[in-house]
Motif scaffolding. Structure first.
Motif, PDB file in Angstrom:
ATOM      1  N   VAL A  82       0.858  -1.198   0.000  1.00  0.00           N
ATOM      2  CA  VAL A  82       0.000   0.000   0.000  1.00  0.00           C
ATOM      3  C   VAL A  82       0.890   1.243   0.000  1.00  0.00           C
ATOM      4  CG1 VAL A  82      -2.034   1.082   1.038  1.00  0.00           C
ATOM      5  CG2 VAL A  82      -1.590  -1.347   1.432  1.00  0.00           C
ATOM      6  N   PRO A  83       1.489   1.575  -1.125  1.00  0.00           N
ATOM      7  CA  PRO A  83       2.386   2.737  -1.184  1.00  0.00           C
ATOM      8  C   PRO A  83       1.679   4.020  -0.738  1.00  0.00           C
ATOM      9  CG  PRO A  83       2.571   1.426  -3.184  1.00  0.00           C
ATOM     10  CD  PRO A  83       1.399   0.887  -2.433  1.00  0.00           C
ATOM     11  N   GLY A  84       2.354   4.747   0.138  1.00  0.00           N
ATOM     12  CA  GLY A  84       1.796   6.007   0.614  1.00  0.00           C
ATOM     13  C   GLY A  84       0.924   5.893   1.853  1.00  0.00           C
ATOM     14  N   ALA A  85       0.647   4.676   2.297  1.00  0.00           N
ATOM     15  CA  ALA A  85      -0.207   4.511   3.479  1.00  0.00           C
ATOM     16  C   ALA A  85       0.574   4.729   4.758  1.00  0.00           C
ATOM     17  CB  ALA A  85      -0.820   3.107   3.490  1.00  0.00           C
ATOM     18  N   LYS A  86      -0.120   5.154   5.806  1.00  0.00           N
ATOM     19  CA  LYS A  86       0.486   5.244   7.126  1.00  0.00           C
ATOM     20  C   LYS A  86       0.671   3.817   7.632  1.00  0.00           C
ATOM     21  CE  LYS A  86      -1.563   9.720   8.265  1.00  0.00           C
ATOM     22  NZ  LYS A  86      -2.436  10.487   9.201  1.00  0.00           N
ATOM     23  N   THR A  87       1.908   3.463   7.900  1.00  0.00           N
ATOM     24  CA  THR A  87       2.195   2.065   8.247  1.00  0.00           C
ATOM     25  C   THR A  87       1.583   1.642   9.577  1.00  0.00           C
ATOM     26  OG1 THR A  87       4.323   2.757   9.188  1.00  0.00           O
ATOM     27  CG2 THR A  87       4.321   2.012   6.899  1.00  0.00           C
ATOM     28  N   ALA A  88       1.213   2.609  10.408  1.00  0.00           N
ATOM     29  CA  ALA A  88       0.589   2.263  11.697  1.00  0.00           C
ATOM     30  C   ALA A  88      -0.780   1.630  11.495  1.00  0.00           C
ATOM     31  CB  ALA A  88       0.465   3.494  12.581  1.00  0.00           C
ATOM     32  N   GLY A  89      -1.416   1.912  10.375  1.00  0.00           N
ATOM     33  CA  GLY A  89      -2.733   1.351  10.122  1.00  0.00           C
ATOM     34  C   GLY A  89      -3.816   1.970  10.991  1.00  0.00           C
ATOM     35  N   LYS A  90      -5.036   1.546  10.760  1.00  0.00           N
ATOM     36  CA  LYS A  90      -6.168   2.042  11.547  1.00  0.00           C
ATOM     37  C   LYS A  90      -7.032   0.862  11.958  1.00  0.00           C
ATOM     38  CE  LYS A  90     -10.206   5.092  11.405  1.00  0.00           C
ATOM     39  NZ  LYS A  90     -11.005   6.043  10.579  1.00  0.00           N
TER      40      LYS A  90
END
Length: 221
Positions: A82-90
């Motif tokens: 998921v390029p560009g996603a915040k790696t912390a997730g939600k």
């Protein structure tokens, strides 16, 4: 860069967790007639009036609580899928986080959109998890087994089109004892209106599933 409206409605894939309530039994009895009372006294008792309830021993569950899903996939894997996603997730809210936990990552980078989510679902027993697993793969026919993924693993990829926009989605399910791991990974290109290839989506979903299964197993060690 101009803002691009998303032609697809992308929603979190979250099934409500059923909350079971125990119902009490109310026993009522009317007075015996005198004849019934006499008959009861004259009838020899061949059985004990009180029968001990059968003892029940709870079958131990391998997994008693769902692990944190947002740390179940390596940050480098999230960045790759998921390029560009915040790696912390939600983490998606759940009615009972001990039974089900889901984390999602999504991002639009340029014209490329990717979505990934990982869910852990716990059942009361291995048999219950096995039954749920079989029902789900029956609903998502057209895929195939994934060898070495948990006790049972399955993968399926489908292509959908809405308003001439293609989206390809892969779903990987794995059963590990009394737990189910469900990974959903999809993508779209809003410039070409095309979807990423089947191989890319399938391999990405399986990679995330393998890491999630390893994280689940590590949670009991």
């Amino acid at each position: 860069m101009r803002s691009l409206p998303l032609p697809l409605t992308l929603t979190a894939r979250l099934s409500p967790v059923a909350v079971l309530a125990c119902a009490g039994w109310a026993l009522t009895s009317g007075p015996l007639t005198s004849a019934q009372d006499t008959a009861a006294k004259d009838t020899p008792k061949t059985q004990s009036q009180s029968t001990a309830a059968p003892s029940s021993t709870a079958v131990p569950k391998t997994f008693a609580a769902a692990p944190a899903p947002c740390t179940s996939v390596a940050t480098k894997t999230v960045s790759s899928l998921v390029p560009g996603a915040k790696t912390a997730g939600k983490e998606i809210p759940s009615t009972d986080t001990t039974l089900r936990r889901t984390c999602s990552w999504n991002a639009l980078k340029g014209y490329e959109y990717r979505w990934l989510d990982v869910s852990f679902e716990l059942m009361d027993s291995d048999d219950a998890a096995r039954s749920s697993y079989q029902e789900r793969i029956a609903e998502k026919s057209g895929g195939g087994p994934v060898p070495g993924l948990g006790d049972e693993g399955y993968s399926v990829v489908n292509l959908s089109t809405e308003d001439k926009q293609q989206t390809r989605e892969g779903v990987v399910m794995a059963r590990v004892s009394n737990a189910l791991v469900v990974v959903t990974y999809n993508g779209s290109d809003f410039e070409t209106k095309k979807a990423p290839g089947t191989d890319e989506i399938n391999k990405g979903a399986i990679k995330a599933a393998k890491e999630a299964v390893a994280s689940l197993k590590a949670s009991v060690n």
